[in-house]
Design an enzyme around this catalytic site. Structure first.
Site, PDB file in Angstrom:
ATOM      1  N   ASN A 121      -3.006   2.419  14.763  1.00  0.00           N
ATOM      2  CA  ASN A 121      -1.560   2.250  14.917  1.00  0.00           C
ATOM      3  C   ASN A 121      -1.033   3.175  16.025  1.00  0.00           C
ATOM      4  OD1 ASN A 121       1.190   2.057  14.613  1.00  0.00           O
ATOM      5  ND2 ASN A 121       1.269   2.938  12.555  1.00  0.00           N
ATOM      6  N   CYS A 139       2.194   2.895   8.512  1.00  0.00           N
ATOM      7  CA  CYS A 139       0.842   2.634   8.022  1.00  0.00           C
ATOM      8  C   CYS A 139       0.470   3.611   6.903  1.00  0.00           C
ATOM      9  CB  CYS A 139      -0.171   2.692   9.160  1.00  0.00           C
ATOM     10  SG  CYS A 139      -0.148   4.228  10.058  1.00  0.00           S
ATOM     11  N   HIS A 140       1.237   4.705   6.774  1.00  0.00           N
ATOM     12  CA  HIS A 140       0.941   5.646   5.684  1.00  0.00           C
ATOM     13  C   HIS A 140       1.245   5.033   4.318  1.00  0.00           C
ATOM     14  CE1 HIS A 140       5.173   6.314   6.896  1.00  0.00           C
ATOM     15  NE2 HIS A 140       5.393   6.564   5.608  1.00  0.00           N
ATOM     16  N   GLU A 145       8.460  10.743   0.688  1.00  0.00           N
ATOM     17  CA  GLU A 145       9.179   9.510   0.366  1.00  0.00           C
ATOM     18  C   GLU A 145       9.355   9.322  -1.144  1.00  0.00           C
ATOM     19  OE1 GLU A 145       7.638   6.106   2.463  1.00  0.00           O
ATOM     20  OE2 GLU A 145       7.820   7.095   4.412  1.00  0.00           O
ATOM     21  N   TYR A 173      -4.664  -2.060   1.026  1.00  0.00           N
ATOM     22  CA  TYR A 173      -5.196  -2.753   2.202  1.00  0.00           C
ATOM     23  C   TYR A 173      -5.382  -4.234   1.892  1.00  0.00           C
ATOM     24  CZ  TYR A 173      -6.071   1.878   4.164  1.00  0.00           C
ATOM     25  OH  TYR A 173      -5.909   3.150   4.650  1.00  0.00           O
TER      26      TYR A 173
END
Lengths: 209, 206
Positions: free
Chosen positions: B169, B177-178, B204, B146
């Site tokens: 979001n 945003c993850h 991912e 962040y």
């Protein structure tokens, strides 16, 4: 004021409007009228007051669309006698009792509208009168007369009615099965005359007011 | 004849007219969605999509995808927000979302790393919009804290505001945003729930 997504209007009121346009226009034109009704309603939805009676609003739109369809059909001059004769439901879900439509079709238009808007849409006679013109009392009489004729011309279960036929059937064996449909047939033709009588009675009532 | 009339007096003649005809309604609904789109009166189209992270709600305007929501965000509430903030002309109309659904399916199958979809950003404004605009720069399989995102936005002390931007979001998954995590590397909170965030990050990394 916060308004539900239109999808919710379709879910909540779509089936009711389909029944109404089916009762008013019959199986052939009902779906076109439903489509035009909901397309017009979707278009106008943002401007609808938040506290409006949505069912009454939709039926009002459907009423106008039904009148358009009726006029267009009249212009095309489709012969009245060419409704397909279907002795029983074909099994398709969209199919509904052709006898009911025949009975509804025989009603004067004003009575067919009043019956559908009151008994299927649940609208009060005041709303129906605002929609179709005429007084609240006239709308009430049209619905009552129409319903009385329907009950006579459209016996929902012609072969399940006569209590005595069971006894007769038991004593004489088979062969009486043909009697109830014949009785229903007689009731249907008598009812058509009754429908005209009811319409005349309605006019008399309107004059009496 | 008299008996027949008496016998049926208590019945509802409209028994012959089904109260619910699901097949006709499905046909009419599809036709309405199609006509509404063609006539330009379908302001918000939506559909749902089953994914390994649960059922997603996808919504699009003429301009592009406007909202993606997890089941835990309450789809009915999200649709009401769309009616209030965009337009009440909201219909379930899968056609407009075919491409978004296809790309999301590919993403969850591990066959897609970036999304190529027109996005409608109208539900995000000001600083939050600015923060979300930075997120696509965090590549697939990578994460930032962040604080790093706050620094990238030019307001290094706005760490909490970055958290709020991610939490609100309107386009999760597609706007990643993850990939924004705590400074200690733990995933942190997520609009779709902490489990969904872990699932996306694991997907991912694979």
């Amino acid at each position: 004021m916060s308004k539900p997504p239109f999808e919710q209007i379709v879910t909540e009121h779509g089936p009711m409007v389909l029944r109404v346009v089916r009762a008013v226009l019959g199986p052939h034109d009902a779906e076109d009228a439903w489509s035009e009704t909901f397309l017009a309603a979707l278009q106008a939805y943002p401007e609808l007051p938040g506290d409006a009676n949505v069912a009454a609003w939709l039926v009002t739109v459907a009423h106008r669309k039904a009148i358009d369809v009726t006029r267009a059909t009249a212009r095309r001059a489709v012969p009245v006698g060419e409704l397909p004769e279907r002795p029983s439901r074909s099994g398709r879900p969209e199919d509904w009792d052709p006898d009911l439509w025949r009975a509804l079709k025989a009603l004067p238009e004003r009575q067919r509208h009043a019956v559908a808007y009151h008994y299927l849409a649940g609208l009060p006679y005041r709303e129906i009168a605002a929609m179709t013109g005429g007084s609240t009392d006239a709308a009430r009489r049209a619905a009552a007369d129409g319903m009385r004729t329907l009950r006579r011309t459209y016996p929902a279960h012609p072969d399940g009615d006569a209590d005595t036929s069971t006894d007769i059937g038991a004593s004489t064996g088979g062969g009486t099965g043909a009697a109830p449909p014949a009785a229903a047939e007689a009731g249907r033709s008598t009812g058509t005359r009754g429908g005209q009588g009811a319409a005349a009675g309605n006019e008399t009532g309107a004059r009496g007011r | 004849m008299t008996m027949t009339a008496t016998g049926s007096a208590g019945r509802d003649p409209f028994e012959g007219l089904p109260e619910h005809d699901d097949e006709a309604m499905a046909r009419l609904h599809a036709r309405l969605a199609e006509q509404a789109g063609a006539e330009g009166v379908l302001d918000v189209a939506y559909r749902t999509l089953d994914t390994p992270a649960g059922t997603l709600l996808l919504a699009a305007t003429d301009a592009g995808v406007v909202r993606i929501a997890y089941a835990v965000q309450d789809h009915a509430a999200v649709l009401q927000q769309l009616a209030d903030r965009v337009s009440p002309r909201v219909l379930r109309a899968p056609g407009r979302l075919d491409e978004a659904a296809r790309q999301l399916d590919e993403y969850f199958a591990g066959r897609r790393r970036t999304f190529e979809l027109p996005l409608d950003w109208r539900l995000s404004k000001g600083y939050r919009r600015q923060v979300l605009g930075l997120l696509p720069a965090i590549g697939y399989g990578r994460t930032e804290s962040y604080a790093q995102v706050a620094a990238a936005s030019g307001s290094p002390r706005a760490v909490r505001a970055v958290g709020t931007a991610c939490a609100t979001n309107p386009l999760p998954v597609v706007v990643p945003c993850h990939r924004v995590v705590r400074s200690d590397g733990s995933p942190g909170q997520y609009a779709g729930g902490a489990d969904a965030k872990r699932l996306l990050l694991a997907l991912e990394e694979a």
